[in-house]
Design an enzyme around this catalytic site. Structure first.
Site, short mmCIF file in Angstrom:
data_model
loop_
_atom_site.label_atom_id
_atom_site.label_comp_id
_atom_site.label_asym_id
_atom_site.label_seq_id
_atom_site.Cartn_x
_atom_site.Cartn_y
_atom_site.Cartn_z
N ASP A 9 0.85 -1.19 0.00
CA ASP A 9 0.00 0.00 0.00
C ASP A 9 0.89 1.24 0.00
OD1 ASP A 9 -2.06 1.78 0.20
OD2 ASP A 9 -2.80 1.08 2.13
N ASP A 103 -3.23 2.42 -5.90
CA ASP A 103 -2.12 2.52 -4.94
C ASP A 103 -1.97 1.31 -4.01
OD1 ASP A 103 -4.43 2.96 -3.52
OD2 ASP A 103 -3.70 4.69 -2.41
N GLU A 104 -2.65 0.20 -4.29
CA GLU A 104 -2.48 -0.97 -3.43
C GLU A 104 -2.74 -2.25 -4.21
OE1 GLU A 104 -5.33 -1.77 -0.30
OE2 GLU A 104 -6.75 -0.34 -1.18
#
Length: 347
Positions: A9, A103-104
């Protein structure tokens, strides 16, 4: 551990990119989005989060609790560019990756020729050196625990949860940490005096099924460290849509047509770029009193044609009964397919 799953993350992604591109923002309370009076926060730096600012918070509220916050507009093209750089590094280690968002992601690193801790450090070091961002990594033997681990020491942390740590490491955690427990479920638990995972251990499997429905068994298993979900390489995209908070409340449906027309064009372009078709069109509105209303229509063929999407969306809007003025409007296309043949229509 038989399986080794990592959850990666990027820390405060949008805000971190803004601080990366503008060094003057480093160490300052940066708030991305919410630039207009009626805007909504997209994300906030950890300096701003200390004041209670969080994503989806109305901009006016963020200004109240963090008057020294620095508001910057979102730059989605730049965030996508940086995200692509990060994912290239992840894919250099394994192809078994399930992106959850920009983003993860989950990674199955079972067959990566590194020890889990070494692998996590390698990823963090490379992303820091080549991109300039910090990430938090969690490693465990299933997805639930890996994601829980990545949240453990944010930002810039590494946590590994092994089988021998279960259930002791879970018991003190609030029930909100259990994957699948939404806000309403947490409130229901709190209302009957259950606040921690340890409290939940007293619940039988039958009670969980009766209380939570079809997810009851999963919740019962999760608090015992059981999660059989695989890392899905081709994660299904459920919908594609656009929405905006209006600068000025609107009460005339005719004035809203231009927004649906613009959204239809954008959504159509995205669908075509991804070679996807959809058959459910949904219109979402939020009134001046913050009441949400959604109405959808499923047609009997798939389409990614902007004119068809707009025609159906406007029909939906026209049939919606709206008493108050509108502050937000959105359009979504769902029930997606990657079929290569577009079906003919009479439109």
């Amino acid at each position: 551990m038989d399986r080794v799953i990592m959850h990666v993350d990027i820390d405060a992604f949008f805000a971190s990119v803004e601080q990366l591109d503008n060094p003057e923002l480093k160490g300052k309370p940066v708030i991305v989005g919410g630039v207009g009076e009626r805007g909504v926060v997209a994300t906030a730096s950890y300096e701003a989060r200390k004041y209670g600012v969080h994503s989806a918070m109305p901009a006016f509220k963020a200004r109240q609790i963090c008057p020294m916050g620095i508001f910057v507009p979102t730059r989605h093209e730049r965030y996508r560019e940086v995200s692509n750089e990060v994912f290239k590094m992840l894919y250099s280690l394994t192809a078994i990756i399930e992106p959850l968002s920009i983003d993860e992601a989950y990674m199955d690193i079972t067959k990566v020729n590194m020890e889990p801790l070494e692998c996590a450090k390698f990823i963090k070091r490379n992303i820091k050196e080549k991109v300039g961002l910090t990430v938090s990594a969690g490693v465990s033997y299933n997805k639930f625990l890996a994601k829980l681990a990545s949240d453990w020491n944010k930002p810039d942390g590494i946590t590994i949860i092994t089988e021998d740590m279960i259930p002791d490491i879970l018991k003190p955690l609030p029930v909100s940490k259990v994957h699948g427990m939404g806000k309403k479920s947490v409130e229901k638990m709190n209302n009957i005096g259950i606040f921690t995972i340890e409290d939940m251990y007293n619940l039988s499997k039958e009670f969980c099924i009766e209380y939570f429905g079809k997810f009851g068994v999963e919740i019962y298993d999760r608090i015992r460290g059981i999660d059989t979900r695989e890392v899905e390489v081709l994660r299904e995209r459920k919908s594609i849509g656009r929405e905006t908070t209006l600068k000025k409340d609107l009460s005339n449906k005719e004035d809203m047509k231009k927004y649906l027309e613009y959204f239809s064009e954008e959504v159509s372009e995205t669908l075509k770029n991804k070679n996807i078709w959809g058959k459910t069109i949904t219109v979402k509105i939020k009134t001046s009193k913050f009441a949400n209303h959604t109405k959808g229509k499923t047609i009997n063929y798939y389409t990614n044609n902007k004119d068809e999407i707009y025609k159906i969306a406007y029909e939906i809007l026209r049939d919606m009964e709206i008493e108050d003025s509108i502050r937000l409007i959105g359009l979504t296309v769902s029930t997606l397919t990657e079929n290569k043949v577009e079906q003919l229509t009479f439109f």
